[in-house]
Design an enzyme around this catalytic site. Structure first.
Site: not given
Ligand code: ZN
Length: 175
Positions: A46, A51, A104-105, A146-147, A150
């Site tokens: 995702g 991000q 998380c990236l 989660h997304e 963001h």
């Molecule tokens: Zn994330």
């Protein structure tokens, strides 16, 4: 399509509330193409537009629902589904919550335990402007929560009951 740079904490863009997308322009299509490529290259399951430094309410998710369950021998792998959502929102949340490990990236090198709603309904629009409604459970429900967090400048670290350091090779299902 281009792989864009993924921002990491403490970049302030990750903490801003993203704006609604007002129309599907060529720029939005290019953003989505790049986000899909960036998510796959990471690799992740995702990605949210903030991000990659874009403060707009767009997320991409690619996940095979049920793939967290063990597969029987000889069973073909589940085919992941790609979800592209513009202006997504969670319209229903189960009262039941479940705890799971997230990474998380944008928070490299860490994992943490987070409580999420077990089931959610997500509404939004696709790139044709058509309304989409997704009923998600299990890991897919977690990814959407989660997304969409963001998009409100919320990171899983804000919700984690505990966190620990991980090696990059131990990371799975980054979002
Ligand atoms: Zn994330």
């Amino acid at each position: 399509m281009t792989v864009r740079k993924i921002l990491a904490v403490p970049d302030p863009v990750l903490r801003k509330r993203a704006r609604n997308v007002e129309g599907i322009t060529p720029e939005i299509r290019a953003l989505v193409d790049d986000m899909v490529e960036t998510m796959r290259a990471a690799p992740g399951v995702g990605l949210a537009a903030p991000q990659v430094g874009v403060g707009l309410r767009v997320i991409v998710v690619e996940y095979a629902e049920g793939s967290e369950e063990p597969r029987k021998e000889g069973e073909p792998p589940l085919k992941p589904e790609l979800y592209i959502l513009v202006n997504p929102e969670i319209t229903r949340r189960s009262r039941t919550k479940v705890t799971g490990d997230e990474a998380c990236l944008s928070v490299p090198g860490f994992s943490g335990e987070v409580e999420r709603h077990a089931d959610v309904v997500v509404k939004g629009h696709n790139l044709h402007g058509a309304a989409i409604r997704i009923r998600a459970k299990g890991w897919l429900a977690r990814i959407f929560q989660h997304e969409i967090d963001h998009l409100d400048g919320v990171l899983y670290v804000d919700r984690a009951s505990k966190m620990w350091e991980i090696k990059p090779e131990d990371i799975q299902d980054n979002v």
